[in-house]
Design a protein around this motif. Structure first.
Motif, short mmCIF file in Angstrom:
data_model
loop_
_atom_site.label_atom_id
_atom_site.label_comp_id
_atom_site.label_asym_id
_atom_site.label_seq_id
_atom_site.Cartn_x
_atom_site.Cartn_y
_atom_site.Cartn_z
N THR A 69 10.41 -5.24 -3.76
CA THR A 69 9.81 -5.20 -2.59
C THR A 69 8.84 -4.83 -2.05
OG1 THR A 69 11.70 -4.02 -0.30
CG2 THR A 69 11.24 -2.86 -2.61
N THR A 70 9.31 -5.55 -0.33
CA THR A 70 7.41 -4.82 -0.03
C THR A 70 7.99 -4.93 1.41
OG1 THR A 70 4.33 -4.87 -0.53
CG2 THR A 70 6.43 -6.99 -0.49
N SER A 71 6.28 -5.02 2.05
CA SER A 71 5.66 -5.07 3.25
C SER A 71 4.65 -6.58 3.41
CB SER A 71 5.72 -3.85 4.18
OG SER A 71 6.76 -3.09 4.25
N GLU A 72 4.79 -7.55 3.39
CA GLU A 72 4.42 -8.44 3.87
C GLU A 72 3.70 -8.83 4.78
OE1 GLU A 72 5.61 -11.13 -0.41
OE2 GLU A 72 6.01 -11.57 1.58
N ASN A 79 3.19 -3.06 13.27
CA ASN A 79 1.20 -3.41 12.14
C ASN A 79 1.62 -4.21 11.75
OD1 ASN A 79 1.64 -0.83 13.09
ND2 ASN A 79 3.36 0.46 12.04
N GLY A 80 1.76 -5.41 12.67
CA GLY A 80 1.46 -7.12 11.39
C GLY A 80 2.73 -6.93 10.06
N LYS A 81 3.49 -6.16 9.51
CA LYS A 81 4.18 -6.51 8.62
C LYS A 81 5.74 -6.83 8.88
CE LYS A 81 0.77 -5.06 5.56
NZ LYS A 81 0.05 -5.89 4.63
N HIS A 82 5.51 -7.41 8.02
CA HIS A 82 7.94 -7.13 7.76
C HIS A 82 8.25 -6.84 6.43
CE1 HIS A 82 8.25 -11.85 6.00
NE2 HIS A 82 7.43 -11.30 6.13
N LEU A 83 9.68 -6.21 6.35
CA LEU A 83 9.78 -5.76 5.32
C LEU A 83 10.60 -7.02 4.54
CD1 LEU A 83 10.50 -3.38 3.68
CD2 LEU A 83 13.30 -3.35 4.38
N VAL A 84 9.77 -7.21 3.10
CA VAL A 84 11.29 -8.23 2.30
C VAL A 84 11.42 -7.54 0.91
CG1 VAL A 84 9.68 -10.25 3.47
CG2 VAL A 84 8.83 -8.68 0.93
N GLN A 85 12.30 -8.33 0.86
CA GLN A 85 12.86 -8.06 -0.78
C GLN A 85 13.71 -9.33 -1.83
OE1 GLN A 85 16.12 -5.08 -1.33
NE2 GLN A 85 15.27 -4.78 -3.09
N TYR A 86 13.04 -9.66 -2.67
CA TYR A 86 13.29 -10.95 -3.44
C TYR A 86 14.32 -10.42 -4.44
CZ TYR A 86 8.69 -12.32 -2.18
OH TYR A 86 7.07 -12.87 -1.43
N ASN A 95 12.27 -9.39 10.38
CA ASN A 95 10.55 -9.25 10.37
C ASN A 95 11.29 -8.56 12.16
OD1 ASN A 95 10.02 -11.69 8.82
ND2 ASN A 95 11.40 -13.86 10.74
N ASN A 96 12.12 -8.54 12.32
CA ASN A 96 12.54 -8.12 14.00
C ASN A 96 13.31 -6.51 13.49
OD1 ASN A 96 11.91 -6.48 16.69
ND2 ASN A 96 13.69 -8.23 17.30
N PRO A 97 12.86 -5.25 13.02
CA PRO A 97 14.17 -4.43 12.71
C PRO A 97 14.30 -3.38 14.14
CG PRO A 97 11.40 -3.66 12.39
CD PRO A 97 11.18 -5.48 13.06
#
Length: 510
Positions: A69-72, A79-86, A95-97
Motif C-alpha cells: 500500500t502507498t500513496s501514488e 496533495n496530488g496523491k491517492h491511496l492505493v493497495q495492491y 481517488n476522492n476520500p
C-alpha cells in the motif's frame, strides 16, 4: 493437461462460482486486518471473505491478503496523491476520500490493462507518464517466449472501433508480435459474440458475458446472500477495449493450449476450452503484473539482438541510446540525419508535423504532413498545398485557431481519417523551423495569408529527420526542442508508420 497442472492453473486465476444443491456458507470468522482503508476491507470481504474461509469453491476476485500500500501520484487527489493497495488480481484505489462512501464506486480498481498495453502510466484524470508497453505474458506461463504480451495488444486497442458482431463465431488470432489474423480451426470451439458494448464499440464473447453476469454467495451487512458478483457487469473489469483473439500458448507447462484473450480496461479475461467445467473462464493476476512493471521495470523491451552497422548521432543518437525500448521499436538506421524544414502545430486532441526537404530516396524533395492523434496513433498525408491558395472562411472559437496552408488543407480534407473531428481546433499558431527552402516555387512565407503568423526559425537552425528500419525520428527545431518518434507496429518500414511518441531533446552541443 494432467490433473496437477490443471489445479496449478486454477489456483492462479479467478473462477466462476461452483454451486451445489443445499450448500451452506459460513460467515467469515476472521478477515485479514492489514487493509489500508476500511473501504478496501469492505470491498474485499464482499466477494473474497467466503473464498478465504473455504465456503465457496471459486478463487479470489482480489487476492488472499492485502498487499503493498502507498500513496501514488494522482493530480486530482489530496496533495496530488491517492491511496492505493495492491492485490494479486488488481489495485484498489480511493481517488476522492471526501466522496460518498456508500457509492459502490467510492473504491475503484485501476485501469491497469490500459496502462500495461499503452505504456502510459496514469497520474491523473487526464495526466500520464510515458513508460513502455509491458512485454509481460498476458495469458500464459511467464517463460513462454511465443505467447502474446500486453504490448502485443497495442495494435488491437488502437484499431478502428467496430460495430455489432453478435452471433458471429470468433476465429480472430493474435501472436506475440501483435499481428492479427484468423484461423477457422478455432470455430470448433463454437464461441460466439453475445453482447455489443456501445461505450467502447467492442463485442463480448458469450463465455465472458456469462461469467461477467454470474450470481453467487457474497457477504452483505455481515450476512451471506446470493447476488451478482459484479454489479454492474463492468465493476471489476471495466469495458472491453479490444475484440477477443485466440492464441496457442503454454499454460501450466502444457504447450499449444488454445486460449481466447480479451483485454478490458481493468482486467483481462481468458477462456481455455480444455480446462475443467466451471474453470474455463479466468481473470489473470494483473495486480502482480502491474506492480512488477511499475516498481521493478518488468516487461521492459530489450535492445535488438543484432548490432547496427550504423547508429544515429547527436540528439537522435542520445535518445536512441538512452531508451532501449525505442531501439526495439524502430530498429537500426541506414542513413545520416538530414536537415529539413519542420512545421508544427498543437491541437485540442493532438498535433500536426510537416516535414519538407531533400533527403533519402526523394532527391527532388519530400513534403509530408503527419497527423498525431492524442491516442498515440498517426496518419500521414502528402503536403500538396500550393502557396498563395485562398483560405476558406472559417471562424474558430475564442482563443483557438483555424489551421492554415498545408495543415489547413489536411484538416479540412482528411475526412477518411476524421482529422478535423479527432483533432479539434488548433490551440497555437504554427512553429516553423526552417532548415532549407520548401520544394515549391517562391520564398518561405514570412506571414500567413490568413490567420496567425507562424514563428520562423532562421535558416540553418531548422529541423532534422532520420529514417530507421521501422520508423523515423523528427527534430522539430530549437524553439520546441522536441524529438518525435514515429514507428510502425504492423508494417516493415518508415512508410507504414501508425504510432508516435514525443521526447524532450536533451542533447547538448559540445
Amino acid at each position: 493437461m494432467n490433473k496437477t497442472n490443471r489445479l496449478t492453473l486454477i489456483a492462479a486465476m479467478a473462477l466462476p462460482v461452483l454451486l451445489s444443491a443445499g450448500a451452506s456458507y459460513a460467515a467469515p470468522t476472521h478477515v485479514p486486518e492489514n487493509f489500508a482503508d476500511e473501504a478496501f476491507k469492505n470491498v474485499w470481504t464482499r466477494t473474497d471473505a467466503l473464498v478465504d474461509n473455504g465456503s465457496v469453491k471459486r478463487s479470489y476476485y482480489w487476492g488472499p491478503i492485502p498487499g503493498f500500500t502507498t500513496s501514488e501520484d494522482y493530480a486530482e487527489g489530496p496533495n496530488g496523491k491517492h491511496l492505493v493497495q495492491y492485490f494479486d488480481k488488481s489495485r484498489m484505489e480511493i481517488n476522492n476520500p471526501n466522496g460518498d462512501k456508500t457509492n459502490p464506486f467510492y473504491v475503484t480498481n485501476g485501469l491497469l490493462t490500459n496502462e500495461l498495453i499503452t505504456g502510459r502510466m496514469q497520474v491523473g484524470n487526464n495526466a500520464f507518464v510515458d513508460r513502455y508497453p509491458a512485454e509481460i505474458n498476458i495469458a500464459s506461463d511467464g517463460d513462454d517466449k511465443n505467447a502474446p504480451t500486453y504490448a502485443s495488444f497495442r495494435g488491437p486497442i488502437y484499431s478502428p472501433m467496430g460495430s455489432t458482431r453478435i452471433g458471429e463465431t470468433i476465429v480472430d488470432t493474435i501472436n506475440r508480435d501483435g499481428f492479427v489474423g484468423s484461423d477457422t480451426t478455432y470455430s470448433s470451439y463454437n464461441v460466439k459474440y453475445a453482447f455489443y458494448e456501445a461505450a467502447t464499440k467492442h463485442n463480448i464473447p458469450d463465455q465472458f458475458w456469462t461469467f461477467l453476469n454470474n450470481t453467487g454467495p457474497v457477504m452483505k451487512d455481515g450476512k451471506v446472500v446470493s447476488a451478482r458478483l459484479n454489479d454492474p457487469y463492468f465493476y471489476a473489469t471495466g469495458y472491453p477495449i479490444a475484440e477477443a483473439y485466440w492464441a496457442n500458448v503454454k499454460i501450466a507447462g502444457v504447450a499449444n493450449t488454445a486460449v481466447l484473450i480479451q483485454p478490458y480496461e481493468r482486467r483481462v479475461l481468458t477462456y481455455v476450452p480444455t480446462a475443467p467445467d466451471g474453470f474455463k473462464v479466468q481473470m489473470g493476476n494483473i495486480g502482480q503484473h502491474y506492480y512488477a512493471w511499475r516498481y521493478s521495470e518488468a516487461g521492459k523491451p530489450q535492445p535488438p539482438a543484432i548490432r547496427c552497422q550504423q547508429v544515429p548521432l547527436r540528439g537522435f543518437g542520445k535518445l536512441w541510446a538512452d531508451h532501449p525500448e525505442l531501439q526495439a521499436k524502430i530498429g537500426c538506421t541506414y542513413e545520416q540525419e538530414s536537415i529539413v524544414t519542420v512545421a508544427q502545430q498543437n491541437f485540442e486532441h493532438g498535433q500536426m508535423l510537416d516535414v519538407i526537404g531533400n533527403y533519402g530516396y526523394y532527391g527532388s524533395g519530400y513534403k509530408t504532413i503527419y497527423v498525431l492523434f492524442d491516442d498515440g496513433t498517426t496518419r500521414s498525408f502528402p503536403d500538396n498545398y500550393v502557396d498563395g491558395s485562398p483560405e476558406p472562411s472559417i471562424t474558430a472559437p475564442s482563443g483557438l485557431y483555424v489551421p492554415q496552408r498545408g495543415f489547413g488543407k489536411v484538416w479540412r480534407e482528411g475526412t477518411g481519417a476524421r482529422v478535423r473531428e479527432r483533432l479539434g481546433w488548433a490551440t497555437t499558431p504554427e512553429t516553423v523551423a526552417v532548415g532549407q527552402l520548401p520544394i515549391v516555387p517562391g520564398p518561405v512565407p514570412t506571414t500567413a495569408p490568413v490567420g496567425p503568423t507562424p514563428t520562423l526559425v532562421p535558416p540553418g537552425l531548422g529541423g532534422a529527420v532520420q529514417r530507421f528500419d521501422r520508423g523515423l525520428m523528427i527534430y522539430a527545431g530549437p524553439t520546441l526542442k522536441k524529438i518525435y518518434v514515429l514507428y510502425t507496429q504492423q508494417g516493415y518500414g518508415p512508410y507504414d508508420i501508425d504510432h508516435w511518441e514525443v521526447y524532450n531533446d536533451t542533447f547538448q552541443e559540445p
